[in-house]
Motif scaffolding. Structure first.
Motif, mmCIF file in Angstrom:
data_model
loop_
_atom_site.group_PDB
_atom_site.id
_atom_site.type_symbol
_atom_site.label_atom_id
_atom_site.label_comp_id
_atom_site.label_asym_id
_atom_site.label_seq_id
_atom_site.Cartn_x
_atom_site.Cartn_y
_atom_site.Cartn_z
ATOM 1 N N ILE A 62 0.855 -1.192 0.000
ATOM 2 C CA ILE A 62 0.000 0.000 0.000
ATOM 3 C C ILE A 62 0.888 1.237 0.000
ATOM 4 O O ILE A 62 1.802 1.351 0.824
ATOM 5 C CB ILE A 62 -0.915 0.018 1.246
ATOM 6 N N ILE A 64 0.521 5.157 0.542
ATOM 7 C CA ILE A 64 -0.359 6.263 0.912
ATOM 8 C C ILE A 64 0.405 7.543 0.575
ATOM 9 O O ILE A 64 1.523 7.752 1.061
ATOM 10 C CB ILE A 64 -0.724 6.226 2.417
ATOM 11 N N ILE A 336 -5.837 2.238 8.677
ATOM 12 C CA ILE A 336 -5.016 1.216 9.348
ATOM 13 C C ILE A 336 -5.905 0.325 10.220
ATOM 14 O O ILE A 336 -5.720 -0.891 10.292
ATOM 15 C CB ILE A 336 -3.902 1.881 10.206
ATOM 16 N N THR A 348 1.347 -6.873 5.143
ATOM 17 C CA THR A 348 1.200 -5.698 4.289
ATOM 18 C C THR A 348 2.326 -4.698 4.526
ATOM 19 O O THR A 348 2.555 -4.276 5.665
ATOM 20 C CB THR A 348 -0.158 -4.998 4.577
ATOM 21 N N ILE A 350 3.437 -0.983 4.084
ATOM 22 C CA ILE A 350 2.814 0.318 3.847
ATOM 23 C C ILE A 350 3.918 1.364 3.680
ATOM 24 O O ILE A 350 4.848 1.428 4.488
ATOM 25 C CB ILE A 350 1.903 0.708 5.028
ATOM 26 N N ILE A 352 4.405 5.497 3.237
ATOM 27 C CA ILE A 352 3.700 6.784 3.293
ATOM 28 C C ILE A 352 4.661 7.872 2.846
ATOM 29 O O ILE A 352 5.800 7.940 3.320
ATOM 30 C CB ILE A 352 3.233 7.111 4.720
ATOM 31 N N THR A 399 8.147 3.729 6.083
ATOM 32 C CA THR A 399 7.707 2.378 5.738
ATOM 33 C C THR A 399 7.266 1.684 7.028
ATOM 34 O O THR A 399 7.865 1.891 8.092
ATOM 35 C CB THR A 399 8.827 1.543 5.087
ATOM 36 N N TRP A 401 5.572 -2.128 8.537
ATOM 37 C CA TRP A 401 5.095 -3.505 8.309
ATOM 38 C C TRP A 401 5.070 -4.168 9.663
ATOM 39 O O TRP A 401 6.116 -4.489 10.233
ATOM 40 C CB TRP A 401 6.044 -4.226 7.354
#
Ligand code: NG6
Ligand code: CA
Length: 541
Positions: A62, A64, A336, A348, A350, A352, A399, A401
């Motif tokens: 993902i 963002i 989240i 996952t 992520i 941002i 990041t 996870w």
């Protein structure tokens, strides 16, 4: 393991009843030992190798992506006047990069690089696009969603697109193509350009959402449609005033860049946009939770017009710009929560980040400057959106996870252009491009060895970072955009800064360190080619 068990079972059969208990105990001991060894070896293996060797579902990815969020806009990055607890939580439990870059100081080029893994200055059309611009990404071009799709991922985008649509003359009342769905996304729910540009409608998989066929949409960036109100002609209809460029068609009491007619039922309500996109992002995750998915969730905040939902008005004490940052942080928190409820967080990754640095006055009278107080949107960096100084492109970059990434702060140089190769690697693909480096290990915190160098771009001008040094070639044009209060980085002279000693880029060392300057120019030209300073006029002069 199987042979040991077989052996044990055979032994069990051969022994008489009195021995059976003993053998059973041995069996249990061996079994427990095997399990313990297996667990132990899992722990010791490097995380990503373990993930890829494993036959289970490839991890979800993902991204963002905030719009115009500055390096200093999050409390995780030192903001003391605004609290962003949800994003901070990810930064605290993930990796906070202090040298994370968007490729560019404006939106379209940064998004182009993020999705294609190609520096945007290689494409002369990668500039801030009007809402009627054709699709900027060639449908034959490699893209991150295409790579992930070929690895079996479902791919989706929710939020801001701003990479052009169609081939030049879009009929907004029929299928709008090519667009995100033709460059790798299985699902798209987007706004075409920016919140301050027409068309002010959402587009779902190529069709304007909620369009009434009896009220067709027309869009024009040159002239108004007869009888349609504009900000210039009808200021009495406005919630707040725009500058002349933002004073065309009015939707929801806000005037925009460009003209539009029709599509009343499809027009968005700005104050609901954050909830709207959040719900689409949540829906996407819930629908695709049983397969590996890639979601690019492109938030619209804190770009202009800043229109917090009433729930957030006044929450920052900083006016609409602060309030929409609070709103964006809340959206991240809610999103989240959904991942957590669906049991997806452990599988996952992520990322941002933001598409470019901060700007206060970007065309609307929203008191961003007056109510700023002590807040520093760019932190200790110089410049902002549109600038070749650091604040133009150095942005929050996190990041996360759950349970996989060892939390930390990384000073490694990473760029969004690297996400293509790095995410490809995570998905088990070796796909890459000339510009995109595989920094998966850096993003997961396994190593601190990031990029050696990086070309940054602002309104078509380029500069070079290598190690701690930054070199900005001479460019024509104003040193400050007076209407925005942003330093552009333009100068008649070469500029050379050592960021280690001079993060704010106050001391130009070009004259005192000609050797370093020469080394930087040579390294820069090797990648960028010559003639970079003969670019067509930058977008702002
Ligand atoms: C500029 C707009 C600005 C913003 C920007 C795009 C002016 C006068 N107007 O042309 O308001 O919309 O384009 O921002 O500067 S971006 O983040 O999508 O690149
Ligand atoms: Ca932007």
């Amino acid at each position: 393991m199987a042979s040991i068990m077989n052996y044990t079972l055979t032994a069990l059969k051969e022994k008489n009843k009195t021995n059976a208990k003993l053998v059973m105990r041995n069996f249990k001991i061996i079994f427990v030992a095997i399990i313990a060894t297996l667990i132990g070896s899992c722990k010791e293996k490097p995380m990503n190798k373990n993930l890829l060797a494993d036959n289970s579902k490839l991890p979800n990815i993902i991204i963002i992506y905030a719009d115009d969020l500055g390096y200093g806009d999050l409390s995780a990055y030192g903001a003391s006047e605004i609290a962003t607890p949800n994003i901070d939580n990810l930064a605290r439990n993930g990796i906070k990069f202090t040298n994370g870059y968007a490729t560019s100081a404006t939106c379209t080029p940064s998004r182009f690089a993020l999705l294609t893994g190609t520096y945007p200055w290689r494409n002369k059309n990668a500039k801030i696009l009007p809402g009627t611009a054709p699709l900027l990404i060639d449908t034959a071009q490699i893209t991150l969603p295409k790579i992930l799709k070929s690895q079996g991922y479902h791919t989706g985008i929710v939020g801001k697109w701003h990479l052009g649509l169609g081939t030049g003359n879009v009929n907004w009342n029929a299928q709008i193509s090519p667009g995100p769905n033709e460059v790798g996304f299985d699902y798209s729910y987007i706004m075409a350009a920016t919140q301050d540009r027409v068309p002010t409608v959402y587009i779902k998989n190529g069709y304007v959402d909620n369009l009434d066929p009896n009220d067709p949409i027309q869009v024009d960036y040159d002239k108004n449609f007869e009888g349609e109100p504009t900000g210039t002609d009808n200021p009495e209809l406005l919630k707040f005033k725009g500058d002349p460029q933002h004073s065309n068609t009015i939707t929801n009491g806000i005037s925009r860049i460009g003209f539009m007619k029709g599509g009343e039922s499809a027009r968005w309500v700005d104050e609901d946009m954050a909830d709207h996109f959040l719900n689409k992002a949540k829906e996407y995750v819930k629908t695709h939770k049983n397969e590996s998915f890639f979601l690019y969730y492109a938030l619209q905040q804190p770009h202009v017009p800043r229109t917090p939902h009433p729930r957030f008005i006044g929450t920052s004490g900083m006016g609409p710009r602060g309030d929409v940052i609070k709103e964006a942080d809340w959206c991240v928190g809610e999103f989240i929560k959904t991942l957590e409820e669906e049991g997806l967080l452990e599988n996952t990754l992520i990322v941002i980040s933001s598409d470019n640095g901060p700007v206060l006055d970007d065309g609307y009278d929203d008191q961003a400057i007056e109510k700023l107080g002590e807040h520093k949107p760019a932190g200790e960096l110089r410049g902002g959106k549109y600038s070749l100084f650091e604040a133009g492109t150095r942005v929050p970059f996190i990041t996360y996870w759950k349970g996989k990434i060892n939390p930390g702060i990384s000073e490694a140089i990473v760029s969004q252009v690297d996400l293509l190769s790095s995410m490809a690697k995570l998905a088990g693909s070796d796909a890459t491009t000339k510009d995109s480096e595989d920094l998966l290990g850096v993003l997961l915190g396994d190593t601190n060895k990031g990029r050696e160098n990086l070309i940054i771009e602002a309104t078509s001008r380029t500069a070079f970072r290598q190690g701690d040094w930054v070199m900005i070639p001479p460019y024509k044009g104003p040193s400050v955009l007076m209407n925005k209060g942003v330093e552009t980085g333009n100068s008649g002279q070469f500029q050379l800064y050592n960021l280690k000693d001079d993060l704010h880029q106050d001391q130009n060392l070009a004259k005192t360190n000609p050797e370093k300057l020469k080394e930087m120019i040579t390294a820069f030209e090797k990648i960028r080619g010559e003639g970079y300073n003969k670019i067509e006029q930058p977008e702002f002069d």
